[in-house]
Design a protein around this motif. Structure first.
Motif, PDB file in Angstrom:
ATOM      1  N   ILE A   1      24.844 -59.913 -24.043  1.00 32.42           N
ATOM      2  CA  ILE A   1      24.687 -58.889 -25.145  1.00 32.42           C
ATOM      3  C   ILE A   1      24.708 -59.477 -26.423  1.00 32.42           C
ATOM      4  N   CYS A   2      23.897 -59.323 -27.344  1.00 31.35           N
ATOM      5  CA  CYS A   2      24.112 -59.789 -28.646  1.00 31.35           C
ATOM      6  C   CYS A   2      23.897 -58.509 -29.594  1.00 31.35           C
ATOM      7  N   VAL A   3      25.055 -58.196 -30.037  1.00 29.52           N
ATOM      8  CA  VAL A   3      25.131 -56.939 -30.863  1.00 29.52           C
ATOM      9  C   VAL A   3      24.807 -56.990 -32.311  1.00 29.52           C
ATOM     10  N   TYR A   4      23.969 -56.559 -33.040  1.00 24.35           N
ATOM     11  CA  TYR A   4      23.770 -56.351 -34.415  1.00 24.35           C
ATOM     12  C   TYR A   4      24.404 -55.109 -35.039  1.00 24.35           C
ATOM     13  N   THR A   5      24.187 -55.341 -36.419  1.00 25.51           N
ATOM     14  CA  THR A   5      24.557 -54.139 -37.098  1.00 25.51           C
ATOM     15  C   THR A   5      24.063 -52.893 -36.743  1.00 25.51           C
ATOM     16  N   ASP A   6      22.663 -52.929 -36.229  1.00 27.06           N
ATOM     17  CA  ASP A   6      21.932 -51.781 -35.885  1.00 27.06           C
ATOM     18  C   ASP A   6      21.350 -51.611 -34.633  1.00 27.06           C
ATOM     19  N   SER A   7      21.575 -52.499 -33.579  1.00 22.92           N
ATOM     20  CA  SER A   7      20.756 -52.718 -32.586  1.00 22.92           C
ATOM     21  C   SER A   7      21.644 -53.673 -31.630  1.00 22.92           C
ATOM     22  N   ALA A   8      21.085 -53.986 -30.488  1.00 15.81           N
ATOM     23  CA  ALA A   8      21.590 -55.031 -29.563  1.00 15.81           C
ATOM     24  C   ALA A   8      20.551 -55.744 -28.654  1.00 15.81           C
ATOM     25  N   LEU A   9      20.738 -56.885 -28.593  1.00 16.44           N
ATOM     26  CA  LEU A   9      19.736 -57.888 -27.466  1.00 16.44           C
ATOM     27  C   LEU A   9      20.207 -57.622 -26.105  1.00 16.44           C
ATOM     28  N   ILE A  10      19.556 -57.076 -25.199  1.00 11.53           N
ATOM     29  CA  ILE A  10      20.039 -57.122 -23.958  1.00 11.53           C
ATOM     30  C   ILE A  10      19.561 -58.221 -23.243  1.00 11.53           C
ATOM     31  N   ASN A  11      20.218 -59.137 -22.456  1.00 11.89           N
ATOM     32  CA  ASN A  11      19.720 -59.957 -21.367  1.00 11.89           C
ATOM     33  C   ASN A  11      20.001 -59.555 -20.004  1.00 11.89           C
TER      34      ASN A  11
ATOM     35  N   CYS B   1      29.456 -61.045 -24.498  1.00 13.45           N
ATOM     36  CA  CYS B   1      28.936 -60.529 -25.646  1.00 13.45           C
ATOM     37  C   CYS B   1      29.319 -61.282 -26.986  1.00 13.45           C
ATOM     38  N   SER B   2      28.150 -61.314 -27.608  1.00 11.29           N
ATOM     39  CA  SER B   2      28.334 -62.093 -29.073  1.00 11.29           C
ATOM     40  C   SER B   2      27.926 -60.958 -30.360  1.00 11.29           C
ATOM     41  N   LEU B   3      28.561 -60.994 -31.464  1.00 13.01           N
ATOM     42  CA  LEU B   3      28.317 -60.214 -32.641  1.00 13.01           C
ATOM     43  C   LEU B   3      27.658 -61.205 -33.647  1.00 13.01           C
ATOM     44  N   SER B   4      26.381 -60.724 -34.049  1.00 13.11           N
ATOM     45  CA  SER B   4      25.694 -61.597 -34.875  1.00 13.11           C
ATOM     46  C   SER B   4      25.579 -60.679 -36.590  1.00 13.11           C
ATOM     47  N   THR B   5      25.625 -61.502 -37.380  1.00 18.23           N
ATOM     48  CA  THR B   5      25.602 -61.160 -38.791  1.00 18.23           C
ATOM     49  C   THR B   5      24.134 -61.060 -39.303  1.00 18.23           C
ATOM     50  N   ALA B   6      23.071 -60.988 -38.638  1.00 19.31           N
ATOM     51  CA  ALA B   6      21.792 -61.239 -38.769  1.00 19.31           C
ATOM     52  C   ALA B   6      21.281 -60.042 -39.823  1.00 19.31           C
ATOM     53  N   LYS B   7      22.011 -58.845 -39.694  1.00 14.90           N
ATOM     54  CA  LYS B   7      21.390 -58.112 -40.615  1.00 14.90           C
ATOM     55  C   LYS B   7      22.580 -57.296 -41.026  1.00 14.90           C
TER      56      LYS B   7
END
Length: 553
Positions: free
Chosen positions: A35-45, A273-279
């Motif tokens: 899972i990659c978690v963004y500040t307002d959503s998450a990408l599920i694999n 799990c990873s955390l992204s600063t994309a947003k």
């Protein structure tokens, strides 16, 4: 020639349709792998481990619980089998049912949470009464001890016992009250999640059953990992920081944490799990130092109700001493995330698998730690805030992007409050505020306001002159020498009819028009213990008699 091309296209379409018609439909067992978690959503694999013979298939990933952003749907395959992928789509089925058993379960859980919240609120009331009692002892001591000193000197041990009792009692009360507040907030979040689910499933309703269908052809038999990824709402992460200042070593340890919460409808159990600063997504920070403008008064224009007020400017550049980040890591047992720059974002990969339930509760994971060299000094802008703000100019480490978030402040190991900071890029210098210090007193006073309305032959003059005298005071009640940056805004005219004259200054500022901000003066002061510095200045404002000057006070 055109006829031949049309025949080839026609045969190709028939072949593709044939694949879809005769493809074997296989329901696969899948699990969340990453899972990659963004500040307002998450990408599920999700991944399914398959053994496939040659032929055409429709792989069905069933029981997809959260709502899927279909535009984000991606599919891939790897393994010994040679696979050609034709695409993926989300299938929805609407089932009418009465989930009575789940409703009963939700109602019982909500009632249990309401009881727990009531118990915590009762405990909070008890702690408030205890704090009032401790405050009453403090008030009594402040009144009684000076009276006792007139007749006799109380034993030092008695005074120390009173101070120790109040100190321990107030600290313990504060810690318990804070813990109580956090538990109530957590319980309310859980109850809100259950109430939302209850409102959605109450009564006869249409339940959506989601599946992801992947169309593929196996050209060579073998094993394969079939992976699908998709974006879902209901998940987020935000940063929180611990700033631990050490005055002896002139360093600040800045530890970053990622707080994850999710209510997607399915639990994340032992997943990478990873955390992204994309947003990316700001108080204890010093107020913005703004110029003081004078202009003719103009009635305020009524704005549209839908207009959005502009955000206040974020104050930076208040601390100018050079400081940098040390390269070595902090020794300790905490294992931090690894950071990797991807395009315009930084992705932090957590070192171990995580488990996060779908109840909107907060889960805190360490991301990074860095030691920042610091020169501690104070900064104050008494025209807006009567406090001295402790802080330092520091430099962020390479490869670390810091998002705006709350900063918990620890001075010499003790928690003293919280501050905040904005978005910080890798290697960027920034102001790290460490809160206010009540032992450094700052005051701004208007000592005199004199209006001169000279009469000529009994006729009032056409202009009005007002003279102001102000005093700025800084006092050091600490046991060591301190540095203070004192900011003040002098009035600036934006109209030729408004004349401003600076008359007297008891101490010239080191910088005028600081950072090209007109009228902003800066004094850089050094105060010994118990030293007081007073600065006096006067100015005169002259303007047409019938003009109301905006901003003059």
């Amino acid at each position: 020639m055109n006829k031949i091309i049309k025949i080839i296209i026609f045969l190709g379409l028939i072949w593709l349709v044939g694949i879809n018609i005769y493809a074997a439909e296989v329901e696969v067992e899948s699990e969340i792998s990453e899972i990659c978690v963004y500040t307002d959503s998450a990408l599920i694999n999700r991944v399914a481990h398959l053994e496939l013979a040659t032929g055409s298939y429709k792989a069905v990933f069933s029981n997809i619980i959260p709502e899927v952003d279909e535009n984000s749907l991606r599919v891939s395959a790897e393994g010994s089998a040679v696979i050609k992928l034709f695409g993926a789509q989300v299938k929805k089925e609407y089932l009418e049912e009465v989930p009575s058993e789940r409703i009963k379960q939700l109602e019982e859980e909500i009632q249990r949470l309401e009881d727990e919240i009531a118990g915590m609120q009762n405990l909070k009331a008890v702690l408030t009464e205890k704090k009032n009692f401790l405050n009453s002892i403090t008030l009594f001591s402040n009144e009684q001890i000076p009276q006792d000193l007139v007749t006799k000197m109380p034993p030092i041990s008695d005074l120390e016992n009173i101070l120790n009792f109040l100190d321990l009692g107030l600290k313990e009360n504060y810690a318990q009250a804070l813990d109580c507040e956090l538990q109530i907030r957590d319980l309310k979040n859980k109850m809100e999640t259950l109430q939302n689910e209850l409102s959605q499933i109450s009564g006869v309703q249409e339940k959506i059953k989601r599946s992801i269908i992947v169309e593929l052809e196996v050209l060579k038999e073998g094993s394969a990992d079939l992976k699908v990824s998709y974006l879902v709402k209901g998940a987020s992460w935000n940063p929180i920081y611990d700033a631990r200042a050490n005055f002896e070593t002139s360093e600040v340890e800045l530890v970053s944490y990622g707080v994850i919460k999710q209510a997607t409808g399915e639990d994340w159990l032992e997943v990478d799990c990873s955390l992204s600063t994309a947003k990316p997504r700001v108080g204890g920070s010093m107020p913005y130092v703004a110029p003081w403008f004078l202009r003719p008064y103009q009635p305020e224009v009524r704005k549209d109700k839908m207009s959005v007020a502009s955000a206040p400017a974020y104050q930076t550049e208040a601390f100018k001493k050079e400081a940098g980040a040390l390269e070595e890591k902090v020794e300790g047992e905490i294992e931090f995330a690894t950071a990797e720059e991807k395009g315009i974002a930084v992705v932090y990969t957590l070192p171990a698998k995580i488990a996060v339930k779908s109840d909107n509760s907060e889960h805190k994971f360490p991301i990074s730690s860095q030691i920042l060299s610091a020169v501690f000094e104070y900064s104050s802008y008494p025209r807006v805030s009567p406090f001295a703000y402790l802080g330092s100019r520091v430099t962020n480490s390479k490869g670390l992007q810091l998002l705006a978030g709350r900063v918990n402040i620890f001075l010499e190991g003790d928690f003293v409050g919280f501050s905040s900071m904005g978005n910080i890029a890798p290697s960027e210098e920034f102001d790290l505020y460490l809160g206010i210090d009540e032992n450094v007193k700052v005051k701004r006073e208007c000592l005199e306001k004199k209006v001169d309305e000279t009469l000529i032959a009994g006729i009032p003059s056409r202009t009005k002159r007002t003279t102001y005298q102000y005093k700025l005071t800084v006092e050091n009640y600490k046991s060591k020498k301190i540095k203070v940056k004192l900011y003040e805004a002098l009035p600036i005219s934006e109209d030729d009819r408004i004349k401003i004259k600076i008359n007297e200054i008891s101490l010239e500022p080191g910088i005028k028009d600081w950072e090209d901000r007109k009228g902003i003066w800066l004094w850089e002061l050094e105060l010994e213990p118990q030293q007081k510095q007073e600065i006096f200045y006067t100015f005169t404002v002259e303007h047409p008699r019938d003009m109301i000057v905006e901003g003059l006070y």
